[in-house]
Scaffold this motif. Structure first.
Motif, PDB file in Angstrom:
ATOM      1  N   ILE A  10      -6.758  10.604  -8.800  1.00  0.00           N
ATOM      2  CA  ILE A  10      -5.433  11.113  -8.429  1.00  0.00           C
ATOM      3  C   ILE A  10      -5.549  11.998  -7.197  1.00  0.00           C
ATOM      4  CG2 ILE A  10      -3.467  12.502  -9.158  1.00  0.00           C
ATOM      5  CD1 ILE A  10      -3.996  11.511 -12.035  1.00  0.00           C
ATOM      6  N   ALA A  11      -6.554  12.864  -7.174  1.00  0.00           N
ATOM      7  CA  ALA A  11      -6.772  13.705  -5.999  1.00  0.00           C
ATOM      8  C   ALA A  11      -7.014  12.847  -4.763  1.00  0.00           C
ATOM      9  CB  ALA A  11      -7.935  14.657  -6.240  1.00  0.00           C
ATOM     10  N   ALA A  12      -7.800  11.774  -4.914  1.00  0.00           N
ATOM     11  CA  ALA A  12      -8.087  10.884  -3.786  1.00  0.00           C
ATOM     12  C   ALA A  12      -6.850  10.104  -3.350  1.00  0.00           C
ATOM     13  CB  ALA A  12      -9.223   9.924  -4.148  1.00  0.00           C
ATOM     14  N   PHE A  13      -5.965   9.736  -4.285  1.00  0.00           N
ATOM     15  CA  PHE A  13      -4.688   9.089  -3.979  1.00  0.00           C
ATOM     16  C   PHE A  13      -3.896   9.969  -3.007  1.00  0.00           C
ATOM     17  CE2 PHE A  13      -0.151   8.663  -4.996  1.00  0.00           C
ATOM     18  CZ  PHE A  13       0.058   7.290  -5.124  1.00  0.00           C
ATOM     19  N   ILE A  14      -3.883  11.266  -3.288  1.00  0.00           N
ATOM     20  CA  ILE A  14      -3.151  12.212  -2.444  1.00  0.00           C
ATOM     21  C   ILE A  14      -3.861  12.409  -1.106  1.00  0.00           C
ATOM     22  CG2 ILE A  14      -2.402  14.631  -2.261  1.00  0.00           C
ATOM     23  CD1 ILE A  14      -2.146  14.551  -5.401  1.00  0.00           C
ATOM     24  N   THR A  15      -5.170  12.686  -1.136  1.00  0.00           N
ATOM     25  CA  THR A  15      -5.875  12.983   0.115  1.00  0.00           C
ATOM     26  C   THR A  15      -5.975  11.758   1.022  1.00  0.00           C
ATOM     27  OG1 THR A  15      -8.032  12.689  -0.939  1.00  0.00           O
ATOM     28  CG2 THR A  15      -7.182  14.934  -0.822  1.00  0.00           C
ATOM     29  N   ALA A  16      -6.137  10.565   0.446  1.00  0.00           N
ATOM     30  CA  ALA A  16      -6.195   9.355   1.274  1.00  0.00           C
ATOM     31  C   ALA A  16      -4.853   9.114   1.966  1.00  0.00           C
ATOM     32  CB  ALA A  16      -6.589   8.147   0.431  1.00  0.00           C
ATOM     33  N   THR A  17      -3.757   9.347   1.251  1.00  0.00           N
ATOM     34  CA  THR A  17      -2.436   9.212   1.874  1.00  0.00           C
ATOM     35  C   THR A  17      -2.299  10.203   3.019  1.00  0.00           C
ATOM     36  OG1 THR A  17      -1.365   8.374  -0.123  1.00  0.00           O
ATOM     37  CG2 THR A  17       0.062   9.462   1.483  1.00  0.00           C
ATOM     38  N   ASN A  18      -2.636  11.455   2.772  1.00  0.00           N
ATOM     39  CA  ASN A  18      -2.478  12.491   3.798  1.00  0.00           C
ATOM     40  C   ASN A  18      -3.385  12.264   5.003  1.00  0.00           C
ATOM     41  OD1 ASN A  18      -0.578  13.569   2.119  1.00  0.00           O
ATOM     42  ND2 ASN A  18      -1.848  15.257   1.414  1.00  0.00           N
ATOM     43  N   ALA A  19      -4.527  11.608   4.787  1.00  0.00           N
ATOM     44  CA  ALA A  19      -5.453  11.298   5.879  1.00  0.00           C
ATOM     45  C   ALA A  19      -5.168   9.948   6.525  1.00  0.00           C
ATOM     46  CB  ALA A  19      -6.887  11.317   5.357  1.00  0.00           C
ATOM     47  N   ALA A  20      -4.140   9.232   6.032  1.00  0.00           N
ATOM     48  CA  ALA A  20      -3.794   7.890   6.518  1.00  0.00           C
ATOM     49  C   ALA A  20      -4.992   6.947   6.413  1.00  0.00           C
ATOM     50  CB  ALA A  20      -3.248   7.945   7.947  1.00  0.00           C
ATOM     51  N   ASP A  21      -5.735   7.051   5.316  1.00  0.00           N
ATOM     52  CA  ASP A  21      -6.918   6.223   5.075  1.00  0.00           C
ATOM     53  C   ASP A  21      -6.563   5.127   4.070  1.00  0.00           C
ATOM     54  OD1 ASP A  21      -9.371   5.108   4.351  1.00  0.00           O
ATOM     55  OD2 ASP A  21     -10.424   7.037   4.376  1.00  0.00           O
ATOM     56  N   SER A  22      -6.075   4.009   4.574  1.00  0.00           N
ATOM     57  CA  SER A  22      -5.617   2.921   3.706  1.00  0.00           C
ATOM     58  C   SER A  22      -6.732   2.335   2.849  1.00  0.00           C
ATOM     59  CB  SER A  22      -4.965   1.813   4.532  1.00  0.00           C
ATOM     60  OG  SER A  22      -3.771   2.283   5.115  1.00  0.00           O
ATOM     61  N   ASP A  23      -7.913   2.186   3.406  1.00  0.00           N
ATOM     62  CA  ASP A  23      -9.024   1.633   2.624  1.00  0.00           C
ATOM     63  C   ASP A  23      -9.351   2.526   1.438  1.00  0.00           C
ATOM     64  OD1 ASP A  23      -9.242  -0.546   4.327  1.00  0.00           O
ATOM     65  OD2 ASP A  23     -10.833   0.371   5.528  1.00  0.00           O
ATOM     66  N   GLN A  24      -9.434   3.822   1.672  1.00  0.00           N
ATOM     67  CA  GLN A  24      -9.718   4.764   0.592  1.00  0.00           C
ATOM     68  C   GLN A  24      -8.577   4.798  -0.420  1.00  0.00           C
ATOM     69  OE1 GLN A  24     -12.618   6.182   0.117  1.00  0.00           O
ATOM     70  NE2 GLN A  24     -11.950   7.177  -1.742  1.00  0.00           N
ATOM     71  N   PHE A  25      -7.340   4.691   0.056  1.00  0.00           N
ATOM     72  CA  PHE A  25      -6.184   4.678  -0.837  1.00  0.00           C
ATOM     73  C   PHE A  25      -6.282   3.508  -1.813  1.00  0.00           C
ATOM     74  CE2 PHE A  25      -1.957   3.226  -2.006  1.00  0.00           C
ATOM     75  CZ  PHE A  25      -1.394   4.388  -2.501  1.00  0.00           C
ATOM     76  N   VAL A  26      -6.467   2.302  -1.305  1.00  0.00           N
ATOM     77  CA  VAL A  26      -6.524   1.107  -2.153  1.00  0.00           C
ATOM     78  C   VAL A  26      -7.752   1.137  -3.057  1.00  0.00           C
ATOM     79  CG1 VAL A  26      -6.646  -1.425  -2.138  1.00  0.00           C
ATOM     80  CG2 VAL A  26      -5.123  -0.238  -0.551  1.00  0.00           C
ATOM     81  N   ALA A  27      -8.828   1.754  -2.600  1.00  0.00           N
ATOM     82  CA  ALA A  27     -10.066   1.822  -3.387  1.00  0.00           C
ATOM     83  C   ALA A  27      -9.912   2.636  -4.669  1.00  0.00           C
ATOM     84  CB  ALA A  27     -11.192   2.410  -2.534  1.00  0.00           C
ATOM     85  N   GLN A  28      -8.819   3.390  -4.809  1.00  0.00           N
ATOM     86  CA  GLN A  28      -8.610   4.202  -6.014  1.00  0.00           C
ATOM     87  C   GLN A  28      -8.046   3.399  -7.182  1.00  0.00           C
ATOM     88  OE1 GLN A  28     -10.041   7.148  -5.943  1.00  0.00           O
ATOM     89  NE2 GLN A  28     -10.475   6.458  -3.857  1.00  0.00           N
ATOM     90  N   PHE A  29      -7.721   2.122  -6.957  1.00  0.00           N
ATOM     91  CA  PHE A  29      -7.071   1.298  -7.971  1.00  0.00           C
ATOM     92  C   PHE A  29      -8.043   0.298  -8.594  1.00  0.00           C
ATOM     93  CE2 PHE A  29      -3.648   2.855  -5.373  1.00  0.00           C
ATOM     94  CZ  PHE A  29      -2.611   3.070  -6.273  1.00  0.00           C
TER      95      PHE A  29
END
Length: 110
Positions: A10-29
């Motif tokens: 959940i923390a990474a979902f938020i930080t990846a969004t704020n950093a505009a890191d799409s790869d990291q965002f999708v990697a949380q699922f």
């Protein structure tokens, strides 16, 4: 907020969004994850990546954590203040964790 610790996914979902890191965002699922955005569902990382581009990072979204509660052993409700070029406002996100990844994210109308 109380003494609970937000799960890493959940923390990474938020930080990846704020950093505009799409790869990291999708990697949380998880591979079988579902994202439900006010009743419209996106199944699996490919559809979630499309949602990310049309409704999240693609809209320069920024999440500010307002509060969170643990609903049960696997599910959390996170209040996020969302700003950007899409939805703006505070919305509850109900997030379910499995194997340290997000298996379900449900964005609820406030």
């Amino acid at each position: 907020m109380d003494d609970l610790t937000l799960p890493a996914a959940i923390a990474a979902f938020i930080t990846a969004t704020n950093a505009a890191d799409s790869d990291q965002f999708v990697a949380q699922f998880t591979p079988d994850a579902v994202l439900d955005d006010w009743g419209t569902t996106y199944n699996g990382p490919t559809e979630i990546a499309k949602w990310n581009q049309t409704d999240n990072i693609g809209k320069q979204s920024h999440f500010e954590l307002e509060d969170f509660t643990q609903d049960n052993a696997m599910t959390w409700t996170v209040q996020l203040n969302v700003t950007g070029n899409g939805f703006n406002g505070t919305s509850p996100f109900r997030m379910t964790i499995k194997d340290d990844l997000l298996v379900r994210v449900e964005i609820l109308p406030d």
